[in-house]
Design a protein around this motif. Structure first.
Motif, PDB file in Angstrom:
ATOM      1  N   ALA A 142       0.838  -1.196   0.000  1.00  0.00           N
ATOM      2  CA  ALA A 142       0.000   0.000   0.000  1.00  0.00           C
ATOM      3  C   ALA A 142       0.872   1.245   0.000  1.00  0.00           C
ATOM      4  O   ALA A 142       1.879   1.309   0.712  1.00  0.00           O
ATOM      5  CB  ALA A 142      -0.916   0.007   1.219  1.00  0.00           C
ATOM      6  N   THR A 143       0.486   2.217  -0.806  1.00  0.00           N
ATOM      7  CA  THR A 143       1.181   3.504  -0.893  1.00  0.00           C
ATOM      8  C   THR A 143       0.211   4.611  -0.508  1.00  0.00           C
ATOM      9  O   THR A 143      -0.929   4.628  -0.974  1.00  0.00           O
ATOM     10  CB  THR A 143       1.691   3.759  -2.324  1.00  0.00           C
ATOM     11  N   CYS A 144       0.673   5.526   0.353  1.00  0.00           N
ATOM     12  CA  CYS A 144      -0.154   6.668   0.747  1.00  0.00           C
ATOM     13  C   CYS A 144       0.228   7.894  -0.077  1.00  0.00           C
ATOM     14  O   CYS A 144       1.413   8.182  -0.269  1.00  0.00           O
ATOM     15  CB  CYS A 144       0.030   6.977   2.233  1.00  0.00           C
ATOM     16  N   VAL A 145      -0.799   8.609  -0.555  1.00  0.00           N
ATOM     17  CA  VAL A 145      -0.589   9.753  -1.451  1.00  0.00           C
ATOM     18  C   VAL A 145      -1.439  10.928  -0.973  1.00  0.00           C
ATOM     19  O   VAL A 145      -2.590  10.736  -0.549  1.00  0.00           O
ATOM     20  CB  VAL A 145      -0.981   9.378  -2.901  1.00  0.00           C
ATOM     21  N   ASP A 146      -0.875  12.132  -1.036  1.00  0.00           N
ATOM     22  CA  ASP A 146      -1.657  13.326  -0.700  1.00  0.00           C
ATOM     23  C   ASP A 146      -2.878  13.414  -1.612  1.00  0.00           C
ATOM     24  O   ASP A 146      -2.756  13.333  -2.844  1.00  0.00           O
ATOM     25  CB  ASP A 146      -0.814  14.588  -0.865  1.00  0.00           C
ATOM     26  N   LEU A 147      -4.030  13.602  -1.001  1.00  0.00           N
ATOM     27  CA  LEU A 147      -5.288  13.524  -1.735  1.00  0.00           C
ATOM     28  C   LEU A 147      -5.360  14.511  -2.891  1.00  0.00           C
ATOM     29  O   LEU A 147      -5.908  14.199  -3.955  1.00  0.00           O
ATOM     30  CB  LEU A 147      -6.458  13.772  -0.772  1.00  0.00           C
ATOM     31  N   GLN A 150      -2.278  15.492  -7.763  1.00  0.00           N
ATOM     32  CA  GLN A 150      -2.547  14.606  -8.883  1.00  0.00           C
ATOM     33  C   GLN A 150      -1.270  13.982  -9.452  1.00  0.00           C
ATOM     34  O   GLN A 150      -1.285  12.826  -9.897  1.00  0.00           O
ATOM     35  CB  GLN A 150      -3.305  15.372  -9.976  1.00  0.00           C
ATOM     36  N   HIS A 151      -0.172  14.717  -9.418  1.00  0.00           N
ATOM     37  CA  HIS A 151       1.092  14.163  -9.911  1.00  0.00           C
ATOM     38  C   HIS A 151       1.524  12.975  -9.047  1.00  0.00           C
ATOM     39  O   HIS A 151       2.022  11.965  -9.560  1.00  0.00           O
ATOM     40  CB  HIS A 151       2.185  15.237  -9.916  1.00  0.00           C
ATOM     41  N   ALA A 152       1.303  13.091  -7.727  1.00  0.00           N
ATOM     42  CA  ALA A 152       1.671  12.001  -6.816  1.00  0.00           C
ATOM     43  C   ALA A 152       0.807  10.771  -7.060  1.00  0.00           C
ATOM     44  O   ALA A 152       1.286   9.637  -6.997  1.00  0.00           O
ATOM     45  CB  ALA A 152       1.544  12.470  -5.368  1.00  0.00           C
ATOM     46  N   MET A 157       0.831   4.961  -9.207  1.00  0.00           N
ATOM     47  CA  MET A 157       0.208   3.849  -9.927  1.00  0.00           C
ATOM     48  C   MET A 157       1.261   2.959 -10.573  1.00  0.00           C
ATOM     49  O   MET A 157       2.295   3.436 -11.043  1.00  0.00           O
ATOM     50  CB  MET A 157      -0.746   4.380 -10.994  1.00  0.00           C
ATOM     51  N   CYS A 158       0.990   1.658 -10.569  1.00  0.00           N
ATOM     52  CA  CYS A 158       1.885   0.710 -11.232  1.00  0.00           C
ATOM     53  C   CYS A 158       1.052  -0.419 -11.826  1.00  0.00           C
ATOM     54  O   CYS A 158      -0.176  -0.450 -11.657  1.00  0.00           O
ATOM     55  CB  CYS A 158       2.933   0.167 -10.257  1.00  0.00           C
ATOM     56  N   LEU A 185      -8.280   8.004 -13.783  1.00  0.00           N
ATOM     57  CA  LEU A 185      -6.992   7.398 -13.461  1.00  0.00           C
ATOM     58  C   LEU A 185      -7.163   5.913 -13.142  1.00  0.00           C
ATOM     59  O   LEU A 185      -6.377   5.075 -13.606  1.00  0.00           O
ATOM     60  CB  LEU A 185      -6.367   8.125 -12.267  1.00  0.00           C
ATOM     61  N   ALA A 186      -8.189   5.588 -12.357  1.00  0.00           N
ATOM     62  CA  ALA A 186      -8.438   4.194 -11.987  1.00  0.00           C
ATOM     63  C   ALA A 186      -8.754   3.343 -13.215  1.00  0.00           C
ATOM     64  O   ALA A 186      -8.216   2.234 -13.376  1.00  0.00           O
ATOM     65  CB  ALA A 186      -9.583   4.125 -10.983  1.00  0.00           C
ATOM     66  N   LYS A 187      -9.604   3.856 -14.071  1.00  0.00           N
ATOM     67  CA  LYS A 187     -10.005   3.083 -15.253  1.00  0.00           C
ATOM     68  C   LYS A 187      -8.821   2.849 -16.200  1.00  0.00           C
ATOM     69  O   LYS A 187      -8.674   1.764 -16.775  1.00  0.00           O
ATOM     70  CB  LYS A 187     -11.156   3.792 -15.970  1.00  0.00           C
ATOM     71  N   ARG A 188      -7.978   3.857 -16.350  1.00  0.00           N
ATOM     72  CA  ARG A 188      -6.817   3.692 -17.224  1.00  0.00           C
ATOM     73  C   ARG A 188      -5.850   2.640 -16.695  1.00  0.00           C
ATOM     74  O   ARG A 188      -5.101   2.023 -17.467  1.00  0.00           O
ATOM     75  CB  ARG A 188      -6.084   5.038 -17.395  1.00  0.00           C
ATOM     76  N   ASN A 189      -5.888   2.431 -15.387  1.00  0.00           N
ATOM     77  CA  ASN A 189      -4.978   1.464 -14.769  1.00  0.00           C
ATOM     78  C   ASN A 189      -5.693   0.182 -14.340  1.00  0.00           C
ATOM     79  O   ASN A 189      -5.127  -0.626 -13.601  1.00  0.00           O
ATOM     80  CB  ASN A 189      -4.295   2.110 -13.562  1.00  0.00           C
TER      81      ASN A 189
END
Length: 418
Positions: A142-147, A150-152, A157-158, A185-189
């Motif tokens: 799990a990776t935590c990202v600032d909400l 958007q760049h983060a 994503m991997c 972003l979710a759909k593309r990945n």
């Protein structure tokens, strides 16, 4: 004719029961009909009778629909699920014993060893701990990202990312996600976007309308409205909900009938209560911004909120959760909390009663000190959920508590700070 036939059968059964022993008569007397009940009855039963062995087999094997066993089919629970499905503009919903049980179901249903999850940073500490600590033992990362970075999000994503999980707004700093952007972003990945909508409820936001795959609620908050129950629910498309129901059948992490009954009635007043919460919260938030000992206020009301445009686009109302930083760090924050008379010291939200907590030492205590600083969970931060009391009474109590927070340190505090 059918009614007459039923009466004849009932009369025949009663005559047969009368000839039986006393204990047998008590056990088999039957139940009163509640078809004309104005309020929904509670289906307090563990199991169900079948008219034949064939009917039992057909239900267990999915040939016909009907109740099987209350671990995964209960009329009261299904009534609550149908109500929530309608409110969230979903196709189906499944209820669980708690909000954390709902998160557990997500991982057990949709993740496997080697999969990766991206979490919004600063969300409820137990959620982060569940994914990083416990699921980490089984090879899920799990990776935590600032909400709002958007760049983060893109960088995190991997090819192993299977799920994006966010609270919007976040608790306790009220950051807001651009759900439509995250959905893309979710759909593309090829990942699921799961949105925790607890702080707003379906009255003030419908994440599925903005591209989320699943929406989750901790139901003991605003849906209950009086802090009486613990529960969780997930809503979405039927094809995504059905695997969760299959998991529930095997896991037993089910919501009980009484909790579902309470929540169904809670949903009846949800729209009215959310309006009253917001009306009070606006007055309290405006007052807090005028207090010299309050360094910063966090809410979604402000027109200068960093995500104000996103809020206007995807929210139809606001959460009554407000956080503020008290001058003087943890010692001052604790003095403020301890001095309150009307506002309750409680870690829940969504109650008729106003309540406060100190996130750094309670809900987010499992974050490291470095993570707390990174995510804005400062020692002076106080989270307030504005209830349904008269706003002037809430403000009066906060006023005297904030005044108490700024008194000179006691001897104990001086020693602890030295």
């Amino acid at each position: 004719m059918a009614d007459c036939y039923a009466l004849l059968i009932a009369d025949s059964m009663m005559k047969g029961i009368k000839s039986m022993e006393q204990s047998t008569r008590a056990i088999h007397m039957g139940f009163p009909s509640l078809d004309d009940s104005h309020a929904a009855a509670i289906a307090m039963t563990s199991a169900y009778d079948f008219t034949s062995a064939q009917e039992a087999s057909d239900r267990f094997n999915g040939v016909t629909e009907g109740n099987i066993y209350s671990r995964f089919t209960n009329p009261s629970v299904e009534h609550f699920e149908r109500k929530l499905t309608s409110l969230e503009n979903a196709e189906a919903a499944v209820a669980f014993a708690s909000g954390m049980a709902a998160y557990l179901a997500l991982a057990m249903t949709f993740l496997k060893q080697g999969d990766h999850v991206v979490l919004a940073s600063g969300i409820f500490g137990t959620t982060t701990h569940l994914f990083r600590q416990y699921f980490g033992q089984f090879g899920i990362t799990a990776t935590c990202v600032d909400l709002d970075d958007q760049h983060a999000w893109q960088a995190a994503m991997c090819d192993r990312t299977r799920m994006i999980l966010v609270e919007s707004p976040t608790n306790p700093l009220l950051k807001v996600a651009d759900l439509s952007w995250l959905s893309g972003l979710a759909k593309r990945n090829h990942a699921l976007l799961v949105v925790d909508n607890t702080l707003l409820s379906p009255v003030n936001q419908r994440p599925l309308n903005h591209g989320a795959d699943l929406v989750l609620h901790s139901t003991g908050k605003f849906m209950d409205g009086q802090g009486r129950t613990v529960g969780g629910v997930i809503a979405g498309r039927k094809d995504v909900i059905q695997p969760l129901k299959n998991y529930l059948r095997s896991s037993g992490t089910c919501m009980n009938a009484f909790t579902a009954w309470v929540l169904s009635h809670g949903l009846d007043t949800l729209t009215a209560r959310m309006a009253m919460h917001e009306q009070n919260a606006r007055k309290v938030e405006a007052w807090l911004r005028q207090q010299s000992c309050v360094k910063q206020v966090f809410s979604t009301f402000s027109p200068v909120h960093p995500q104000a445009e996103v809020i206007a686009k995807q929210q139809t109302g606001h959460s009554p959760v407000i956080s503020f930083i008290v001058e003087g760090g943890q010692a001052a924050a604790w003095r403020c909390i301890d001095a309150l008379n009307l506002v309750a010291r409680c870690t829940n939200i969504g109650d008729t009663k106003s309540m406060v907590t100190h996130p750094a030492s309670t809900t987010h205590c499992r974050y490291s000190q470095e993570e707390k600083l990174q995510y804005g969970i400062s020692d002076g931060l106080v989270r307030l959920c504005v209830g349904l009391e008269a706003s002037q009474d809430i403000i009066q109590d906060l006023g005297q508590a904030l005044a108490a927070s700024q008194v000179k340190h006691s001897l104990r505090e001086v020693v602890s700070l030295s």
